[in-house]
Motif scaffolding. Structure first.
Motif, PDB file in Angstrom:
ATOM      1  N   VAL A  53       0.373  -1.363   0.379  1.00 15.14           N
ATOM      2  CA  VAL A  53       0.287  -0.032   0.633  1.00 15.14           C
ATOM      3  C   VAL A  53       1.282   0.908   0.137  1.00 15.14           C
ATOM      4  CG1 VAL A  53      -1.535   1.106   1.715  1.00 15.14           C
ATOM      5  CG2 VAL A  53      -1.513  -1.419   1.531  1.00 15.14           C
ATOM      6  N   VAL A  54       0.731   2.529  -0.839  1.00 18.45           N
ATOM      7  CA  VAL A  54       1.601   3.433  -1.015  1.00 18.45           C
ATOM      8  C   VAL A  54       0.942   4.462  -0.655  1.00 18.45           C
ATOM      9  CG1 VAL A  54       2.673   4.588  -2.203  1.00 18.45           C
ATOM     10  CG2 VAL A  54       2.676   2.725  -3.357  1.00 18.45           C
ATOM     11  N   TYR A  55       1.370   5.281   0.597  1.00 15.66           N
ATOM     12  CA  TYR A  55       0.079   6.047   1.334  1.00 15.66           C
ATOM     13  C   TYR A  55       0.868   7.528   0.201  1.00 15.66           C
ATOM     14  CZ  TYR A  55      -1.352   3.005   4.144  1.00 15.66           C
ATOM     15  OH  TYR A  55      -1.667   1.647   4.907  1.00 15.66           O
ATOM     16  N   ALA A  56       0.519   8.311   0.635  1.00 14.96           N
ATOM     17  CA  ALA A  56       0.649   9.936  -0.409  1.00 14.96           C
ATOM     18  C   ALA A  56       2.139  10.454   0.864  1.00 14.96           C
ATOM     19  CB  ALA A  56      -0.649  10.914   0.087  1.00 14.96           C
ATOM     20  N   ALA A  57       2.028   9.858   1.837  1.00 14.51           N
ATOM     21  CA  ALA A  57       2.851  10.348   3.003  1.00 14.51           C
ATOM     22  C   ALA A  57       4.086   9.992   2.097  1.00 14.51           C
ATOM     23  CB  ALA A  57       3.269   9.952   4.311  1.00 14.51           C
ATOM     24  N   GLU A  58       4.801   8.296   1.619  1.00 12.59           N
ATOM     25  CA  GLU A  58       5.722   8.304   0.805  1.00 12.59           C
ATOM     26  C   GLU A  58       6.149   9.147  -0.084  1.00 12.59           C
ATOM     27  OE1 GLU A  58       5.835   3.996   0.698  1.00 12.59           O
ATOM     28  OE2 GLU A  58       3.863   3.719   1.432  1.00 12.59           O
ATOM     29  N   GLU A  59       5.634   9.653  -1.043  1.00  6.66           N
ATOM     30  CA  GLU A  59       5.946  10.572  -1.564  1.00  6.66           C
ATOM     31  C   GLU A  59       6.670  11.947  -1.257  1.00  6.66           C
ATOM     32  OE1 GLU A  59       5.181  10.051  -4.494  1.00  6.66           O
ATOM     33  OE2 GLU A  59       4.357   8.384  -3.903  1.00  6.66           O
ATOM     34  N   ARG A  60       6.495  12.241   0.202  1.00  8.51           N
ATOM     35  CA  ARG A  60       6.861  13.365   0.909  1.00  8.51           C
ATOM     36  C   ARG A  60       7.979  13.406   1.573  1.00  8.51           C
ATOM     37  NH1 ARG A  60       1.451  14.442   2.163  1.00  8.51           N
ATOM     38  NH2 ARG A  60       1.874  14.172   3.960  1.00  8.51           N
ATOM     39  N   ALA A  61       8.304  11.586   1.596  1.00  5.51           N
ATOM     40  CA  ALA A  61       9.555  11.525   2.750  1.00  5.51           C
ATOM     41  C   ALA A  61      10.458  12.007   2.709  1.00  5.51           C
ATOM     42  CB  ALA A  61       9.519   9.786   1.978  1.00  5.51           C
ATOM     43  N   SER A  62      11.330  12.271   3.790  1.00  5.78           N
ATOM     44  CA  SER A  62      12.253  13.149   3.821  1.00  5.78           C
ATOM     45  C   SER A  62      13.647  12.323   3.526  1.00  5.78           C
ATOM     46  CB  SER A  62      12.848  12.693   5.409  1.00  5.78           C
ATOM     47  OG  SER A  62      12.566  11.700   5.853  1.00  5.78           O
ATOM     48  N   SER A  63      14.674  12.821   2.330  1.00  2.00           N
ATOM     49  CA  SER A  63      15.434  12.543   2.012  1.00  2.00           C
ATOM     50  C   SER A  63      16.163  11.765   2.427  1.00  2.00           C
ATOM     51  CB  SER A  63      16.318  13.810   1.295  1.00  2.00           C
ATOM     52  OG  SER A  63      17.500  14.242   2.530  1.00  2.00           O
ATOM     53  N   ASP A  64      16.548  11.782   3.706  1.00  2.00           N
ATOM     54  CA  ASP A  64      17.018  10.110   4.284  1.00  2.00           C
ATOM     55  C   ASP A  64      16.102   9.428   4.314  1.00  2.00           C
ATOM     56  OD1 ASP A  64      15.731  11.718   6.178  1.00  2.00           O
ATOM     57  OD2 ASP A  64      17.351  11.911   7.605  1.00  2.00           O
ATOM     58  N   GLY A 120       7.446   7.127  26.633  1.00  5.04           N
ATOM     59  CA  GLY A 120       7.095   6.402  25.159  1.00  5.04           C
ATOM     60  C   GLY A 120       6.663   8.292  24.675  1.00  5.04           C
ATOM     61  N   CYS A 121       5.997   8.766  25.061  1.00 11.25           N
ATOM     62  CA  CYS A 121       5.090  10.154  24.712  1.00 11.25           C
ATOM     63  C   CYS A 121       5.944  10.819  24.140  1.00 11.25           C
ATOM     64  CB  CYS A 121       4.136  10.554  25.877  1.00 11.25           C
ATOM     65  SG  CYS A 121       2.776   9.788  26.300  1.00 11.25           S
ATOM     66  N   THR A 122       6.808  11.491  25.016  1.00 11.81           N
ATOM     67  CA  THR A 122       8.334  12.132  24.463  1.00 11.81           C
ATOM     68  C   THR A 122       8.498  11.962  23.031  1.00 11.81           C
ATOM     69  OG1 THR A 122       8.279  12.729  27.285  1.00 11.81           O
ATOM     70  CG2 THR A 122      10.287  13.034  24.807  1.00 11.81           C
ATOM     71  N   LEU A 123       9.323  10.508  23.401  1.00 11.23           N
ATOM     72  CA  LEU A 123       9.760   9.919  22.387  1.00 11.23           C
ATOM     73  C   LEU A 123       8.785   9.850  20.977  1.00 11.23           C
ATOM     74  CD1 LEU A 123      12.344   8.047  20.335  1.00 11.23           C
ATOM     75  CD2 LEU A 123      11.604   6.443  22.096  1.00 11.23           C
ATOM     76  N   ALA A 124       7.475   9.688  20.890  1.00 13.72           N
ATOM     77  CA  ALA A 124       7.163   9.688  20.052  1.00 13.72           C
ATOM     78  C   ALA A 124       6.908  11.512  19.296  1.00 13.72           C
ATOM     79  CB  ALA A 124       5.598   9.026  20.084  1.00 13.72           C
ATOM     80  N   MET A 125       6.609  11.792  20.286  1.00 20.16           N
ATOM     81  CA  MET A 125       6.099  12.942  19.701  1.00 20.16           C
ATOM     82  C   MET A 125       7.718  13.408  18.998  1.00 20.16           C
ATOM     83  SD  MET A 125       4.281  15.013  22.093  1.00 20.16           S
ATOM     84  CE  MET A 125       4.632  14.547  23.629  1.00 20.16           C
ATOM     85  N   ALA A 126       8.639  13.857  19.428  1.00 18.09           N
ATOM     86  CA  ALA A 126       9.599  14.092  19.307  1.00 18.09           C
ATOM     87  C   ALA A 126      10.122  12.823  18.029  1.00 18.09           C
ATOM     88  CB  ALA A 126      11.488  13.746  19.901  1.00 18.09           C
ATOM     89  N   TYR A 127      10.278  11.566  18.013  1.00 19.98           N
ATOM     90  CA  TYR A 127      10.394  11.057  16.477  1.00 19.98           C
ATOM     91  C   TYR A 127       9.629  11.812  15.130  1.00 19.98           C
ATOM     92  CZ  TYR A 127       9.854   7.405  12.608  1.00 19.98           C
ATOM     93  OH  TYR A 127      10.068   7.366  11.455  1.00 19.98           O
ATOM     94  N   ALA A 128       7.767  11.829  16.058  1.00 22.74           N
ATOM     95  CA  ALA A 128       7.293  12.407  14.534  1.00 22.74           C
ATOM     96  C   ALA A 128       7.412  13.777  13.765  1.00 22.74           C
ATOM     97  CB  ALA A 128       5.758  12.175  15.173  1.00 22.74           C
ATOM     98  N   HIS A 129       8.100  14.661  14.838  1.00 21.48           N
ATOM     99  CA  HIS A 129       8.659  15.741  15.134  1.00 21.48           C
ATOM    100  C   HIS A 129      10.157  15.928  13.952  1.00 21.48           C
ATOM    101  CE1 HIS A 129       8.968  20.461  14.851  1.00 21.48           C
ATOM    102  NE2 HIS A 129      11.029  19.869  15.289  1.00 21.48           N
ATOM    103  N   ARG A 130      10.493  15.055  13.745  1.00 26.20           N
ATOM    104  CA  ARG A 130      11.440  14.168  13.134  1.00 26.20           C
ATOM    105  C   ARG A 130      11.237  13.770  11.807  1.00 26.20           C
ATOM    106  NH1 ARG A 130      15.198  14.232  10.061  1.00 26.20           N
ATOM    107  NH2 ARG A 130      17.302  13.691   9.791  1.00 26.20           N
ATOM    108  N   TYR A 131      10.431  13.250  11.842  1.00 23.07           N
ATOM    109  CA  TYR A 131       9.878  12.333  10.772  1.00 23.07           C
ATOM    110  C   TYR A 131       8.321  12.867  10.296  1.00 23.07           C
ATOM    111  CZ  TYR A 131      14.433  10.048  10.711  1.00 23.07           C
ATOM    112  OH  TYR A 131      16.000  10.121  10.875  1.00 23.07           O
ATOM    113  N   PRO A 132       7.857  13.662  10.214  1.00 26.08           N
ATOM    114  CA  PRO A 132       6.142  13.679  10.450  1.00 26.08           C
ATOM    115  C   PRO A 132       6.250  12.894   9.116  1.00 26.08           C
ATOM    116  CG  PRO A 132       7.440  16.156   9.289  1.00 26.08           C
ATOM    117  CD  PRO A 132       8.182  14.746   9.261  1.00 26.08           C
ATOM    118  N   THR A 133       6.403  13.021   8.094  1.00 24.85           N
ATOM    119  CA  THR A 133       6.145  12.283   7.159  1.00 24.85           C
ATOM    120  C   THR A 133       6.303  10.892   7.277  1.00 24.85           C
ATOM    121  OG1 THR A 133       7.958  11.837   5.365  1.00 24.85           O
ATOM    122  CG2 THR A 133       6.236  13.933   4.925  1.00 24.85           C
ATOM    123  N   ASN A 134       6.182  10.429   8.629  1.00 25.23           N
ATOM    124  CA  ASN A 134       7.026   8.824   8.395  1.00 25.23           C
ATOM    125  C   ASN A 134       6.033   8.416  10.015  1.00 25.23           C
ATOM    126  OD1 ASN A 134       8.722   8.921   6.714  1.00 25.23           O
ATOM    127  ND2 ASN A 134      10.544   9.034   8.415  1.00 25.23           N
TER     128      ASN A 134
END
Length: 152
Positions: A44-55, A72-86
């Motif tokens: 399944v290809v999601y639209a977010a994959e088209e905008r995925a970060s260059s790395d 884990g909330c802090t870690l999840a929020m930090a991850y989502a901030h760093r990789y919002p399209t993932n």
């Protein structure tokens, strides 16, 4: 995921070399590893994959859900901030951002705050009210004497 130094992570209890940035990168490496091993469906290809970060390797899909509790909330929020399209969605439980009011709720001096704020002292230092025996042990291990306050 057993974050660095916990659970099945080795060396157990090791905190040297830890940082929030490294933990975020661990989550991203895990996502890519699971995809490569076929443990994350890739048909399944999601639209977010088209905008995925260059790395992010092309074709690696985002997490459908990240669940985080407490730290884990802090870690999840930090991850989502760093990789919002993932990240497609998150469920966070036991959220504590450690703002001053939250710290006071857990550890605050009820007498000081009721006198200076007019707020009922019954809402402060809840850790000692909810877990009185654990609070005694915590105070002993804190290195702070009984007459001193723990917060701010």
């Amino acid at each position: 995921l057993d974050q660095r130094g916990s659970g099945r992570s080795t060396p157990l209890g090791q905190v040297d070399g830890q940082s929030l940035d490294l933990l975020v990168e661990d989550v991203e490496r895990l996502r890519i590893h699971l995809f490569d091993k076929g443990l994350l469906p890739g048909n399944v290809v999601y639209a977010a994959e088209e905008r995925a970060s260059s790395d992010t390797p092309k074709g690696v899909r985002p997490w459908d859900l990240i669940l985080g509790g407490s730290w884990g909330c802090t870690l999840a929020m930090a991850y989502a901030h760093r990789y919002p399209t993932n990240v497609r969605s998150m469920v966070l439980r036991g959220v504590c951002l450690f703002r001053p009011r939250e710290i006071d709720w857990l550890f605050g001096d009820p007498i000081e705050y009721s006198n200076t704020t007019g707020v009922s002292s019954s809402i402060w230092n809840m850790a000692s009210k909810v877990f009185p025996d654990g609070w005694v042990e915590f105070r002993k291990g804190s290195g702070v004497d009984e007459d001193s306050k723990l917060s701010r």
